[in-house]
Enzyme design. Sequence first.
Site, PDB file in Angstrom:
ATOM      1  CE  LYS A  10      -3.977  -2.085   0.349  1.00  0.00           C
ATOM      2  NZ  LYS A  10      -4.861  -2.100  -0.785  1.00  0.00           N
ATOM      3  CB  CYS A  11      -0.117   4.684  -0.906  1.00  0.00           C
ATOM      4  SG  CYS A  11       0.530   6.325  -1.124  1.00  0.00           S
ATOM      5  N   PRO A  12       2.703   4.454   0.971  1.00  0.00           N
ATOM      6  CG  PRO A  12       4.462   5.673   2.007  1.00  0.00           C
ATOM      7  CD  PRO A  12       3.191   4.876   2.303  1.00  0.00           C
TER       8      PRO A  12
END
Length: 74
Positions: A10-12
């Site tokens: 998942k981001c980042p």
Amino acid sequence: MKTLDLRGLKCPLPVLKTRRYLTALAPGETVEVACTDPLSAIDLPNLLRETGDLLESQIKADGALVFVIRKAGA
């Protein structure tokens, strides 16, 4: 072509790992980056605008976003 499989991150993390990976590439080398995080469609092109590297293609395949990136300088 080298491959970087970032599915499930998942981001980042996809952007951070891609940035780190790109620093190790020689100019002109390409890498295929596969991500499942939908924000990667925005974040990776923004990263490449910062680094000056080239986004050669961006497609959806097998439930992932797949980016082909060429390291700048060749």
